[in-house]
Design an enzyme around this catalytic site. Structure first.
Site, PDB file in Angstrom:
ATOM      1  N   ALA A  75      15.377 -43.409   9.565  1.00  0.00           N
ATOM      2  CA  ALA A  75      13.944 -43.383   9.038  1.00  0.00           C
ATOM      3  C   ALA A  75      13.503 -42.271   8.259  1.00  0.00           C
ATOM      4  O   ALA A  75      12.781 -42.421   7.353  1.00  0.00           O
ATOM      5  CB  ALA A  75      13.040 -43.354  10.546  1.00  0.00           C
ATOM      6  N   ASP A  76      14.434 -41.246   8.477  1.00  0.00           N
ATOM      7  CA  ASP A  76      14.291 -39.990   7.517  1.00  0.00           C
ATOM      8  C   ASP A  76      14.489 -40.434   6.218  1.00  0.00           C
ATOM      9  O   ASP A  76      13.848 -40.166   4.957  1.00  0.00           O
ATOM     10  CB  ASP A  76      14.767 -38.859   8.009  1.00  0.00           C
ATOM     11  CG  ASP A  76      14.439 -38.210   9.364  1.00  0.00           C
ATOM     12  OD1 ASP A  76      13.543 -37.289   8.994  1.00  0.00           O
ATOM     13  OD2 ASP A  76      14.828 -38.522  10.253  1.00  0.00           O
ATOM     14  N   GLY A  77      15.688 -41.051   5.628  1.00  0.00           N
ATOM     15  CA  GLY A  77      16.186 -41.545   4.582  1.00  0.00           C
ATOM     16  C   GLY A  77      15.285 -42.487   4.020  1.00  0.00           C
ATOM     17  O   GLY A  77      14.921 -42.525   2.812  1.00  0.00           O
ATOM     18  N   GLY A 131      12.107 -40.598   2.921  1.00  0.00           N
ATOM     19  CA  GLY A 131      12.467 -39.632   1.743  1.00  0.00           C
ATOM     20  C   GLY A 131      12.463 -40.442   0.620  1.00  0.00           C
ATOM     21  O   GLY A 131      11.793 -39.952  -0.482  1.00  0.00           O
TER      22      GLY A 131
END
Length: 412
Positions: free
Chosen positions: A181-183, A186
Site C-alpha cells: 500500500a505504501d508503494g 507513493g
C-alpha cells in the site's frame, strides 16, 4: 560562485533527466511519502531529505541491517541529500523556511494539523512561496472521522478491501509481506505532485496547492471491479485463491518439478482456446463447458483439474516451452533469486549495481518506467542522517559557527 543547497556538485552538470531542476523537500518519514520523493528523485528532481537530529527517519530502524546500517534505507533514500532539522525548534523552522523559499515541492506525512501546530503548515509556507506544492500523505486523508488515526500500509491493505479477497476460502485474510500500500500511494503521490505542478505552470499566477494522498484510498483505487460488483449487483467478493471470479482459467499450477509452478491466464478468449489446444484437448474448444468464458467460469474447478493434471506430467521448462509455442500467456512463478538470475531482467537492467560506502556495492531496482530521451538514473544510495548539513546549510549562507550553534541547540 554560489553553490546550490539542492544539487550535489560532485554529480556534475548536463543531466538530461526529465525532472532536473525540480526542487523537493522530503520532510516525511517511513514509507509512502518518502517513496513519492524517491520516484521524483529517480528522474532528476533535486531532493533534500530532512530528518530529526536525534531520531532520524523511523525507516532506518525498519527491516534488516548490515554493519549496523539499514539495507532498505539505501534504496528508499537514494538520490537524496540528507540534512537534519528539528521542525519543532524555532531555529530549525527558520532554516526550513529558507529552503521552502526556493523549493517547488514539500512532501510530508505528519498527522493532520501537526505542521499547523508547529507554525509551518501549508498556509504559512504558501505565504513564503505561493507556488509551493505540498504533498500530504496520511493513512486516511486530511479530512473525515479517521483523519487523526495512525495510518500504516497494513491498515490500508486491510481497510481498502484488499486483504478480504486475498487468500483461499478456508484461510484468514492475507496481508502482503512487503509495503504494498505504501508503494501504491507513493506512486499516486508522485503522480499527484506532477499534476499539481502542471496546473501551476498553466496558472498565470503560478499558484501551488495541496495534494491530499490517502494510503487507504490509493490502495482501494486498484479494486475497481470489486467495487463495481458490489455497486451494481450487491455482490461482496470473497477469497478465491488464485482464481478470478470474472475469467477462467487463471492460476498457478505445480509442475513435475516439485515446488516449481507455472502461472497462466486465459482471460482473453483466443488465449483460452490456444491453451486448450496446447493441453492436447482441442475438442474442448467446442465443449460448451469450456468454449466460452462464462462456461469456463462455471466449470473452473474441472478446468483447473485438467490443467493441473497436464502440468504434473511436464517439467516446468517443458510446460513453458509448449505453452509459449501456442502463444499462451504463461510464466514461471519466480522467487527473488530467480529474478536476479533471469537473463531477460539482466538485459533490461531491472537492477543496477551502485557503489556504497557501507556495503561496498548494493544492487537496487533501476528507474522505472524507462524514457527514451530524458530517462532517470540512480546516482547514489541513501546517506547517513545529516551527511549534507554543512553543504546544504552553507549554501544557504550559514557559516560554520552558525551551523555549530544549530547543532548545539538541538535545531539541527
Amino acid at each position: 560562485m554560489k553553490t546550490s543547497p539542492w544539487r550535489d556538485p560532485a554529480l556534475g552538470s548536463g543531466d538530461t533527466a526529465a525532472l532536473t531542476g525540480l526542487k523537493v523537500l522530503d520532510i516525511a518519514t517511513m514509507g509512502a511519502a518518502p517513496l513519492a520523493a524517491t520516484f521524483l528523485a529517480d528522474f532528476g528532481a533535486e531532493v533534500i531529505k530532512v530528518e530529526h537530529p536525534e531520531n532520524g527517519d523511523h525507516i532506518r530502524a525498519f527491516g534488516r541491517r548490515k554493519n549496523g546500517k539499514s539495507i532498505y534505507w539505501k534504496t528508499i533514500s537514494r538520490n537524496k541529500r540528507a540534512v537534519t532539522l528539528n521542525l519543532k525548534h524555532p531555529d530549525g523552522q527558520e532554516v526550513l523556511k529558507q529552503l521552502v523559499a526556493e523549493a517547488d515541492v514539500v512532501i510530508e506525512n505528519f498527522r493532520p494539523g501537526t505542521l499547523e501546530k508547529w507554525g509551518i503548515g501549508y498556509d504559512v509556507l504558501a505565504q513564503i512561496n505561493p507556488g509551493i506544492v505540498m504533498l500530504r500523505t496520511t493513512g486516511f486523508g486530511q479530512t473525515g472521522p479517521y483523519s487523526g488515526f495512525a495510518g500504516f500500509g497494513t491498515l490500508a491493505e486491510a481497510m481498502s478491501g484488499f486483504a478480504s479477497i486475498t487468500g483461499t476460502p478456508d484461510t484468514p485474510p492475507l496481508l502482503p509481506q512487503f509495503a504494498l500500500a505504501d508503494g501504491v500511494c507513493g506512486a499516486f503521490g508522485a503522480f499527484g505532485v506532477m499534476v499539481a505542478l502542471r496546473a501551476r505552470d498553466a496558472d498565470p499566477q503560478r499558484r501551488g496547492q495541496v495534494v491530499d494522498a490517502s494510503i487507504c484510498e490509493a490502495m482501494s483505487r486498484l479494486l475497481e471491479s470489486v467495487f463495481l460488483d458490489y455497486d451494481q449487483f450487491g455482490d461482496v467478493r470473497q477469497r478465491h485463491g488464485n482464481r478470478l471470479p470474472d475469467a477462467a482459467p487463471r492460476g498457478a499450477y505445480e509442475t513435475a518439478d516439485p515446488g516449481k509452478y507455472v502461472a497462466l491466464s486465459g482471460s482473453a478468449q483466443p488465449i483460452a482456446l490456444r491453451l486448450l489446444r496446447a493441453l492436447g484437448r482441442p475438442e474442448l474448444c467446442e465443449d460448451p463447458r469450456f468454449s466460452t468464458n462464462e462456461g469456463r467460469v462455471a466449470n473452473a474447478e474441472e478446468l483447473d483439474e485438467i490443467i493441473s493434471s497436464w502440468m504434473k506430467r511436464h517439467t516446468r521448462e517443458d510446460a513453458l516451452r509448449i505453452l509459449r509455442e501456442y502463444e499462451v500467456a504463461a510464466g514461471p512463478v519466480y522467487d527473488v533469486g530467480d529474478v536476479f538470475a533471469d537473463p531477460h531482467f539482466r538485459e533490461r537492467d531491472l537492477l543496477t549495481e551502485m557503489p556504497d560506502p557501507d556495503f561496498g556495492t548494493v544492487r537496487v531496482h533501476n528507474v522505472m518506467p524507462r524514457l527514451s530521451r530524458t530517462n532517470g538514473k540512480v546516482q547514489f544510495t541513501g546517506r547517513d542522517a545529516g551527511a549534507d548539513n554543512e553543504a546544504v546549510f552553507g549554501a544557504l549562507g550559514l557559516d560554520g559557527e552558525a551551523i555549530a550553534r544549530l547543532r548545539k541547540s538541538g535545531a539541527a
